[in-house]
Design a protein around this motif. Sequence first.
Motif, mmCIF file in Angstrom:
data_model
loop_
_atom_site.group_PDB
_atom_site.id
_atom_site.type_symbol
_atom_site.label_atom_id
_atom_site.label_comp_id
_atom_site.label_asym_id
_atom_site.label_seq_id
_atom_site.Cartn_x
_atom_site.Cartn_y
_atom_site.Cartn_z
ATOM 1 N N LEU A 68 -38.254 15.338 18.555
ATOM 2 C CA LEU A 68 -38.789 16.568 17.982
ATOM 3 C C LEU A 68 -37.785 17.712 18.147
ATOM 4 C CD1 LEU A 68 -41.175 17.993 16.618
ATOM 5 C CD2 LEU A 68 -42.142 18.366 18.899
ATOM 6 N N MET A 69 -37.128 17.782 19.320
ATOM 7 C CA MET A 69 -36.127 18.826 19.554
ATOM 8 C C MET A 69 -34.927 18.649 18.625
ATOM 9 S SD MET A 69 -35.171 21.565 21.060
ATOM 10 C CE MET A 69 -36.167 21.792 22.503
ATOM 11 N N ARG A 70 -34.487 17.403 18.424
ATOM 12 C CA ARG A 70 -33.366 17.164 17.510
ATOM 13 C C ARG A 70 -33.729 17.550 16.079
ATOM 14 N NH1 ARG A 70 -32.777 13.048 21.241
ATOM 15 N NH2 ARG A 70 -33.859 11.470 20.005
ATOM 16 N N GLU A 71 -34.969 17.276 15.673
ATOM 17 C CA GLU A 71 -35.400 17.670 14.337
ATOM 18 C C GLU A 71 -35.416 19.203 14.210
ATOM 19 O OE1 GLU A 71 -39.487 17.491 11.859
ATOM 20 O OE2 GLU A 71 -38.647 15.530 12.359
ATOM 21 N N ALA A 72 -35.922 19.879 15.220
ATOM 22 C CA ALA A 72 -35.933 21.346 15.192
ATOM 23 C C ALA A 72 -34.510 21.900 15.143
ATOM 24 C CB ALA A 72 -36.680 21.888 16.412
ATOM 25 N N ASN A 73 -33.593 21.308 15.910
ATOM 26 C CA ASN A 73 -32.198 21.756 15.888
ATOM 27 C C ASN A 73 -31.585 21.582 14.505
ATOM 28 O OD1 ASN A 73 -32.020 22.636 18.537
ATOM 29 N ND2 ASN A 73 -31.296 20.674 19.310
ATOM 30 N N ARG A 74 -31.846 20.432 13.865
ATOM 31 C CA ARG A 74 -31.314 20.210 12.510
ATOM 32 C C ARG A 74 -31.856 21.259 11.543
ATOM 33 N NH1 ARG A 74 -31.971 14.781 13.990
ATOM 34 N NH2 ARG A 74 -34.045 14.681 13.091
ATOM 35 N N GLU A 75 -33.137 21.569 11.669
ATOM 36 C CA GLU A 75 -33.738 22.553 10.767
ATOM 37 C C GLU A 75 -33.197 23.960 11.043
ATOM 38 O OE1 GLU A 75 -37.962 21.977 11.130
ATOM 39 O OE2 GLU A 75 -37.880 20.019 10.144
ATOM 40 N N MET A 76 -32.967 24.291 12.319
ATOM 41 C CA MET A 76 -32.384 25.603 12.640
ATOM 42 C C MET A 76 -30.975 25.714 12.082
ATOM 43 S SD MET A 76 -33.762 26.692 16.438
ATOM 44 C CE MET A 76 -33.061 25.306 17.293
ATOM 45 N N GLU A 77 -30.166 24.655 12.240
ATOM 46 C CA GLU A 77 -28.810 24.662 11.699
ATOM 47 C C GLU A 77 -28.834 24.794 10.177
ATOM 48 O OE1 GLU A 77 -27.065 21.071 13.224
ATOM 49 O OE2 GLU A 77 -26.707 21.965 15.203
ATOM 50 N N ALA A 78 -29.809 24.182 9.524
ATOM 51 C CA ALA A 78 -29.904 24.230 8.060
ATOM 52 C C ALA A 78 -30.144 25.647 7.550
ATOM 53 C CB ALA A 78 -31.006 23.289 7.567
ATOM 54 N N VAL A 79 -30.799 26.480 8.358
ATOM 55 C CA VAL A 79 -31.053 27.862 7.930
ATOM 56 C C VAL A 79 -30.077 28.845 8.572
ATOM 57 C CG1 VAL A 79 -33.477 27.447 7.389
ATOM 58 C CG2 VAL A 79 -32.849 28.255 9.678
ATOM 59 N N GLY A 80 -29.045 28.317 9.262
ATOM 60 C CA GLY A 80 -28.006 29.171 9.819
ATOM 61 C C GLY A 80 -28.296 29.748 11.192
ATOM 62 N N ALA A 81 -29.325 29.275 11.846
ATOM 63 C CA ALA A 81 -29.646 29.768 13.185
ATOM 64 C C ALA A 81 -28.904 28.938 14.231
ATOM 65 C CB ALA A 81 -31.152 29.670 13.435
ATOM 66 N N GLY A 82 -28.663 29.525 15.399
ATOM 67 C CA GLY A 82 -28.040 28.792 16.501
ATOM 68 C C GLY A 82 -29.029 27.833 17.129
ATOM 69 N N THR A 83 -28.522 26.872 17.834
ATOM 70 C CA THR A 83 -29.381 25.900 18.496
ATOM 71 C C THR A 83 -29.189 25.974 20.004
ATOM 72 O OG1 THR A 83 -27.739 24.146 18.359
ATOM 73 C CG2 THR A 83 -29.312 24.317 16.535
ATOM 74 N N VAL A 84 -30.118 25.408 20.715
ATOM 75 C CA VAL A 84 -30.047 25.330 22.170
ATOM 76 C C VAL A 84 -29.042 24.244 22.530
ATOM 77 C CG1 VAL A 84 -31.376 24.816 24.257
ATOM 78 C CG2 VAL A 84 -32.440 26.054 22.355
ATOM 79 N N PRO A 85 -28.132 24.480 23.494
ATOM 80 C CA PRO A 85 -27.174 23.438 23.880
ATOM 81 C C PRO A 85 -27.895 22.174 24.344
ATOM 82 C CG PRO A 85 -26.623 25.524 24.930
ATOM 83 C CD PRO A 85 -27.955 25.698 24.262
ATOM 84 N N GLN A 86 -27.330 21.027 23.962
ATOM 85 C CA GLN A 86 -27.922 19.743 24.335
ATOM 86 C C GLN A 86 -27.422 19.312 25.705
ATOM 87 O OE1 GLN A 86 -30.242 17.998 22.338
ATOM 88 N NE2 GLN A 86 -30.216 20.045 21.470
#
Length: 99
Positions: A68-86
């Motif tokens: 779920l976190m990886r899916e949220a990260n992909r969606e954040m990257e798709a809209v240009g937002a930063g992601t939480v470090p893995q």
Amino acid sequence: MSRTLEWTVGVELVEEDGTTKAEARLLTGNSNLTGHGSARCNPADVDVPAIGDELAASRAMKDLAGKLMREANREMEAVGAGTVPQHTGPGYGWPEAVT
């Protein structure tokens, strides 16, 4: 904006030959994610099925949470937002579940 959502998580447990396998499924309405986990009773230990259930289920839900976190990260990257470090650590559950 106010929203109320309900997501359903189901966990199925199967025990065979001293190994408990769990599958956790999250239904969000937009996507379905599945996590896997397992637990094996050491032959030298007392067999307590509830412990195997808890371990397998928690590992399946941890795997599900990671997906779920990886899916949220992909969606954040798709809209240009930063992601939480893995942060990576030891894997749980079935080997194919930690990719």
